[in-house]
Design an enzyme around this catalytic site. Structure first.
Site, short mmCIF file in Angstrom:
data_model
loop_
_atom_site.label_atom_id
_atom_site.label_comp_id
_atom_site.label_asym_id
_atom_site.label_seq_id
_atom_site.Cartn_x
_atom_site.Cartn_y
_atom_site.Cartn_z
N ASP A 1 0.86 -1.18 0.00
CA ASP A 1 0.00 0.00 0.00
C ASP A 1 0.89 1.23 0.00
OD1 ASP A 1 -2.88 0.94 0.37
OD2 ASP A 1 -1.84 2.08 1.90
N GLU B 1 -2.82 -1.95 -4.78
CA GLU B 1 -4.12 -1.35 -5.03
C GLU B 1 -4.07 -0.62 -6.35
OE1 GLU B 1 -5.22 2.01 -2.66
OE2 GLU B 1 -3.19 2.15 -1.87
N CYS C 1 -11.46 -2.90 9.66
CA CYS C 1 -10.44 -3.62 10.42
C CYS C 1 -9.93 -4.77 9.56
CB CYS C 1 -11.04 -4.13 11.72
SG CYS C 1 -9.97 -5.33 12.54
N CYS D 1 -10.72 -8.39 11.48
CA CYS D 1 -12.04 -9.00 11.57
C CYS D 1 -13.02 -8.46 10.54
CB CYS D 1 -12.62 -8.82 12.98
SG CYS D 1 -13.12 -7.12 13.33
N CYS E 1 -12.90 -6.44 17.57
CA CYS E 1 -12.08 -7.61 17.93
C CYS E 1 -10.90 -7.25 18.82
CB CYS E 1 -11.57 -8.30 16.67
SG CYS E 1 -10.28 -7.37 15.81
N ASP F 1 -1.29 2.48 8.07
CA ASP F 1 -0.73 2.08 6.77
C ASP F 1 -0.72 0.57 6.59
OD1 ASP F 1 -0.31 4.72 6.03
OD2 ASP F 1 1.65 4.79 7.01
#
Ligand SMILES: [Zn+2]
Length: 397
Positions: free
Chosen positions: A191, A275, A327, A330, A349, A356
Site C-alpha cells: 500500500d 491497489e 479492520c 475481523c 475484535c 498504513d
C-alpha cells in the site's frame, strides 16, 4: 513479452543537428495530421482515416512547402502518424468506456518547446547496431551508445529521445521469453504509505532511499535558486538548465529505486498485490497520494512486467472502501478516522491497527478473495501470471 531497454546516447554535434531535424519533421507530420482531422471535424466532414493521412503525407512531400520532409527517414514520418493514430484510438476507447482507467484527453499539437522530443525507427528503417557497438540510424549516422546492460535479443524498434536536460537516450523494444524463477511461498500486498513510499502487509515500511532524497533536495535548491533570478537574464537561463538537470537526476534516482524494490519484491514473493490507483483516486482523496501518483503507477507497472517475466503472480486490487474504516483482522467497519490518527484499537475484535499496515493487509485480503472465489474486485486481464497457482495471501484467512 515486450520489454523496453534504455541506454544513454552520445551523438556528435553533426548527429545532434540531424536528430533535431528528425524531431522537427516528425513533429510537423504529427501536427499536420492532427490539423487535418480537427479541420474535418470543424467542417462537419467525416473522420480522416489513417490511410488518407498517409496518402496526404506522400503528396505533401512532393510540394515545395514540405519537400524538406525528404531529408529524414520515411519511417520516422510514418511512425509520427502511427503515434497520432494511437493517440486517437486511446482517446476514442476512453470516450466509449472500452478503455479503463483515467480519462484520456484528445491528442494535442506538439511543440518544439516540449520537454521530450522523440522519433521512432522500426526494423524496416534499417537501424542496426554496428560491430563496433554503435547505433546506426538512417540519415543520422553511427551514434555512440553507453551499453549499461546487455540487450537480450534483436530489438524490433528504437525510440531516440532528447530530454529537457539535453540528454539523448535510445529506448529499444525487445521481445523476450519469460524467465521463470523458482517457486517461493510468501505473498505480499503493498500500500502507498503517507510517510513512507510503500507499506507491506507483513508490517515493513519502506522509505525512499538516501540517494533519492539527496537528489530531491538538490532539485529544491536549484528551484529556489532559479526563483531568485531575474526574468530574461543569462543567469536565469543557466539556472533553468540546472533545474532541468536536477529534475532528470531525480527521475533517474526514482527509476533506479523502483527497479531495485520491484525486483526484490517479485523475487522474494510468489504473489504480489497492489491497489489500483485509478480506483483509489475515485474512492478517496489524500493529499499525499497525488504527490506519489506518478511514481506509484511507474512502480506498479514494473512489478507487473517483472511478475510476468519471472512467472510470479501480480494482482491489482480495486477497493471501493476507505481502508481506514475497515479492520483488517475481523472486517468490522468502525467509521472514518482523521488523518492524524496513525493507529487505533478495533472496537469489535480488539486488534491494534497501524493505519498504513492495515491498508496493506486489506489489499492482501481483497487479493485473497479474488484467488479463492469471487474475484469481483480484481480487474480480469490485468493478472498476467499463473493466477490459479497463487496461494492465499496473508490476512486473507
Ligand atoms: Zn477488528
Amino acid at each position: 513479452m515486450r520489454l523496453q531497454y534504455k541506454y544513454r546516447l552520445y551523438p556528435t554535434l553533426g548527429q545532434q543537428a540531424a536528430l533535431a531535424r528528425a524531431f522537427g519533421c516528425a513533429r510537423v507530420v504529427f501536427n499536420d495530421g492532427l490539423h487535418a482531422r480537427l479541420e474535418a471535424l470543424a467542417a462537419g466532414l467525416p473522420y480522416v482515416t489513417d490511410g488518407e493521412l498517409s496518402a496526404r503525407l506522400t503528396a505533401a512531400k512532393g510540394t515545395p512547402e514540405r519537400a524538406w520532409l525528404g531529408e529524414v527517414s520515411a519511417v520516422v514520418l510514418q511512425q509520427a502518424l502511427a503515434d497520432l493514430n494511437a493517440a486517437y484510438r486511446n482517446f476514442f476507447a476512453s470516450l466509449t468506456g472500452r478503455r479503463k482507467g483515467p480519462k484520456v484527453s484528445p491528442p494535442r499539437y506538439r511543440s518544439r518547446k516540449d520537454t521530450r522530443q522523440a522519433v521512432r525507427f522500426t526494423r524496416n528503417a534499417r537501424f542496426s547496431i554496428t560491430p563496433g557497438g554503435k547505433l546506426r540510424l538512417p540519415k543520422i549516422g553511427d551514434i555512440s551508445v553507453c551499453w549499461s546492460r546487455n540487450l537480450p535479443s534483436v530489438p524490433s524498434s528504437v525510440t531516440v529521445v532528447k530530454d529537457s536536460a539535453g540528454r539523448y537516450f535510445a529506448s529499444f523494444v525487445v521481445q523476450t521469453q519469460p524467465d521463470p524463477l523458482p517457486k517461493t511461498e510468501p505473498a505480499i500486498a503493498i500500500d502507498l504509505g503517507l510517510t513512507h513510499f510503500a507499506v507491506l502487509s507483513d508490517g515493513r515500511k519502506i522509505a525512499s532511499p538516501r540517494f533519492l532524497r539527496r537528489a530531491e533536495k538538490e532539485l529544491k535548491r536549484a528551484q529556489r535558486n532559479l526563483s531568485r533570478k531575474q526574468d530574461g537574464s543569462k543567469n536565469r537561463a543557466k539556472a533553468t538548465l540546472k533545474v532541468a538537470r536536477a529534475h532528470a537526476r531525480v527521475a533517474d534516482a526514482r527509476r533506479e529505486f523502483h527497479h531495485q524494490l520491484s525486483t526484490k519484491l517479485i523475487r522474494d514473493n510468489q504473489a504480489v498485490a497492489v491497489e489500483d490507483l485509478a480506483v483509489t483516486a475515485l474512492a478517496r482523496t489524500r493529499l499525499a497520494r497525488s504527490v506519489h501518483d506518478a511514481g506509484w503507477s511507474a512502480f506498479t507497472a514494473m512489478l507487473e512486467y517483472k511478475a510476468q517475466r519471472y512467472g510470479h503472480s501480480f494482482y491489482r486490487i480495486g477497493r471501493f472502501e476507505p481502508t481506514s474504516q475497515v479492520c483488517s483482522a475481523c472486517g468490522a467497519h468502525d467509521g472514518p478516522k482523521p488523518l492524524h490518527v496513525r493507529a487505533w484499537r478495533c472496537r469489535a475484535c480488539g486488534a491494534w491497527l497501524d493505519r498504513d499496515i492495515n491498508a496493506a493487509v486489506n489489499v492482501a485480503r481483497a487479493a485473497g478473495l479474488a484467488v479463492s472465489a469471487c474475484g469481483a474486485q480484481v480487474r480480469p486481464g490485468l493478472v498476467p501470471a499463473q493466477r490459479g497457482e497463487a496461494g492465499t495471501l496473508p490476512g486473507a484467512a
